[in-house]
Design a protein around this motif. Structure first.
Motif, PDB file in Angstrom:
ATOM      1  N   TYR A  32       0.827  -1.206   0.000  1.00  0.00           N
ATOM      2  CA  TYR A  32       0.000   0.000   0.000  1.00  0.00           C
ATOM      3  C   TYR A  32       0.867   1.264   0.000  1.00  0.00           C
ATOM      4  O   TYR A  32       0.609   2.202  -0.767  1.00  0.00           O
ATOM      5  N   VAL A  33       1.896   1.286   0.836  1.00  0.00           N
ATOM      6  CA  VAL A  33       2.796   2.445   0.899  1.00  0.00           C
ATOM      7  C   VAL A  33       3.486   2.642  -0.446  1.00  0.00           C
ATOM      8  O   VAL A  33       3.574   3.766  -0.952  1.00  0.00           O
ATOM      9  N   LYS A  34       3.941   1.562  -1.057  1.00  0.00           N
ATOM     10  CA  LYS A  34       4.579   1.656  -2.370  1.00  0.00           C
ATOM     11  C   LYS A  34       3.609   2.225  -3.406  1.00  0.00           C
ATOM     12  O   LYS A  34       3.964   3.094  -4.201  1.00  0.00           O
ATOM     13  N   HIS A  35       2.370   1.745  -3.375  1.00  0.00           N
ATOM     14  CA  HIS A  35       1.345   2.233  -4.306  1.00  0.00           C
ATOM     15  C   HIS A  35       1.105   3.730  -4.099  1.00  0.00           C
ATOM     16  O   HIS A  35       1.036   4.489  -5.068  1.00  0.00           O
ATOM     17  N   LEU A  36       0.973   4.146  -2.833  1.00  0.00           N
ATOM     18  CA  LEU A  36       0.749   5.567  -2.558  1.00  0.00           C
ATOM     19  C   LEU A  36       1.892   6.418  -3.096  1.00  0.00           C
ATOM     20  O   LEU A  36       1.655   7.466  -3.710  1.00  0.00           O
ATOM     21  N   ARG A  37       3.093   6.006  -2.847  1.00  0.00           N
ATOM     22  CA  ARG A  37       4.252   6.796  -3.279  1.00  0.00           C
ATOM     23  C   ARG A  37       4.369   6.864  -4.795  1.00  0.00           C
ATOM     24  O   ARG A  37       4.783   7.884  -5.336  1.00  0.00           O
ATOM     25  N   GLU A  38       3.988   5.794  -5.482  1.00  0.00           N
ATOM     26  CA  GLU A  38       4.088   5.769  -6.944  1.00  0.00           C
ATOM     27  C   GLU A  38       2.927   6.481  -7.634  1.00  0.00           C
ATOM     28  O   GLU A  38       3.127   7.158  -8.636  1.00  0.00           O
ATOM     29  N   HIS A  39       1.722   6.309  -7.114  1.00  0.00           N
ATOM     30  CA  HIS A  39       0.536   6.796  -7.813  1.00  0.00           C
ATOM     31  C   HIS A  39      -0.140   8.002  -7.177  1.00  0.00           C
ATOM     32  O   HIS A  39      -0.936   8.674  -7.833  1.00  0.00           O
ATOM     33  N   HIS A  40       0.127   8.246  -5.911  1.00  0.00           N
ATOM     34  CA  HIS A  40      -0.521   9.346  -5.189  1.00  0.00           C
ATOM     35  C   HIS A  40       0.490  10.064  -4.299  1.00  0.00           C
ATOM     36  O   HIS A  40       0.317  10.121  -3.072  1.00  0.00           O
ATOM     37  N   PRO A  41       1.550  10.622  -4.872  1.00  0.00           N
ATOM     38  CA  PRO A  41       2.609  11.233  -4.049  1.00  0.00           C
ATOM     39  C   PRO A  41       2.132  12.422  -3.217  1.00  0.00           C
ATOM     40  O   PRO A  41       2.767  12.779  -2.231  1.00  0.00           O
TER      41      PRO A  41
END
Length: 68
Positions: A32-41
């Motif tokens: 989830y953290v990886k997704h946030l950083r990649e898609h929703h910085p």
């Protein structure tokens, strides 16, 4: 999904915990953290406790859980 059993007990444990969480409907926090950083910085990264509470609420309210 393949697992490398020769990677050691720690890797096997991590895989087992992730599998158990997914069976219960709790997504993996690291993913989830990886997704946030990649898609929703622009969004702040919640603590694990906040993430877990939000996922539980979404699961039992029936509002779904995907943003994308």
């Amino acid at each position: 999904m393949s697992t490398n059993l020769s990677a050691g007990p720690r890797s096997l444990w991590k895989w087992a915990v992730q599998t158990a969480r997914l069976c219960c409907g709790v997504p993996d926090y690291d993913v989830y953290v990886k997704h946030l950083r990649e898609h929703h910085p622009e969004r702040p990264v919640p603590s694990y406790d906040a993430f877990f509470r939000e996922r539980q609420e979404a699961r039992y309210r029936g509002t779904g859980g995907r943003c994308c």
